[in-house]
Design a protein around this motif. Structure first.
Motif, mmCIF file in Angstrom:
data_model
loop_
_atom_site.group_PDB
_atom_site.id
_atom_site.type_symbol
_atom_site.label_atom_id
_atom_site.label_comp_id
_atom_site.label_asym_id
_atom_site.label_seq_id
_atom_site.Cartn_x
_atom_site.Cartn_y
_atom_site.Cartn_z
ATOM 1 N N ALA A 9 9.904 1.681 -5.804
ATOM 2 C CA ALA A 9 9.382 0.463 -6.427
ATOM 3 C C ALA A 9 7.890 0.308 -6.152
ATOM 4 N N VAL A 10 7.469 0.591 -4.940
ATOM 5 C CA VAL A 10 6.050 0.473 -4.589
ATOM 6 C C VAL A 10 5.227 1.464 -5.411
ATOM 7 N N GLU A 11 5.727 2.666 -5.580
ATOM 8 C CA GLU A 11 4.993 3.673 -6.363
ATOM 9 C C GLU A 11 4.924 3.279 -7.840
ATOM 10 N N VAL A 12 6.021 2.779 -8.391
ATOM 11 C CA VAL A 12 6.011 2.336 -9.788
ATOM 12 C C VAL A 12 5.005 1.202 -9.959
ATOM 13 N N ALA A 13 4.980 0.276 -9.012
ATOM 14 C CA ALA A 13 4.019 -0.830 -9.078
ATOM 15 C C ALA A 13 2.589 -0.304 -9.011
ATOM 16 N N LYS A 14 2.375 0.707 -8.195
ATOM 17 C CA LYS A 14 1.040 1.280 -8.022
ATOM 18 C C LYS A 14 0.534 1.964 -9.290
ATOM 19 N N VAL A 15 1.395 2.764 -9.917
ATOM 20 C CA VAL A 15 0.950 3.558 -11.069
ATOM 21 C C VAL A 15 1.281 2.921 -12.413
ATOM 22 N N GLY A 16 2.190 1.965 -12.422
ATOM 23 C CA GLY A 16 2.479 1.209 -13.635
ATOM 24 C C GLY A 16 3.461 1.815 -14.617
ATOM 25 N N SER A 17 4.069 2.938 -14.244
ATOM 26 C CA SER A 17 5.059 3.520 -15.152
ATOM 27 C C SER A 17 6.046 4.387 -14.384
ATOM 28 N N LEU A 18 7.248 4.491 -14.965
ATOM 29 C CA LEU A 18 8.272 5.344 -14.350
ATOM 30 C C LEU A 18 7.871 6.813 -14.424
#
Length: 92
Positions: A9-18
């Motif tokens: 979740a933190v990585e998705v929030a960071k980069v903005g996409s799955l």
């Protein structure tokens, strides 16, 4: 709570996409999507708003991600402390 779900979740929030998170984490996109859905179900909140342009944090999601970042930073600090030999030099 599953720690890998939190990291995803933190990585998705960071980069903005799955898709981008999938590339960074070396995990298949459907697995990251499933991980996020499981986390949201477990917490009973919607972390991300799914849009055509990617994943956008909801207000609850922003709050969760702030907590998650703090928790993950603390875990990293503990691992670094013990793996760097701080206790290896101690005499018991």
């Amino acid at each position: 709570m599953n720690l890998s779900h939190m990291k995803n979740a933190v990585e998705v929030a960071k980069v903005g996409s799955l898709g981008k998170a999938s590339e960074t984490l070396l995990i298949a996109t459907p697995n990251i999507s499933r991980s996020i859905k499981e986390l949201e179900a477990e917490l009973g909140i919607t972390i991300f708003e799914r849009t055509k342009k990617g994943m956008k944090l909801t207000p609850e999601g922003e709050e969760f991600i702030n907590y998650a970042k703090s928790i993950l930073a603390q875990i990293d600090a503990v691992e670094k402390f013990y793996k760097d030999g701080s206790l290896k030099n101690s005499v018991f």
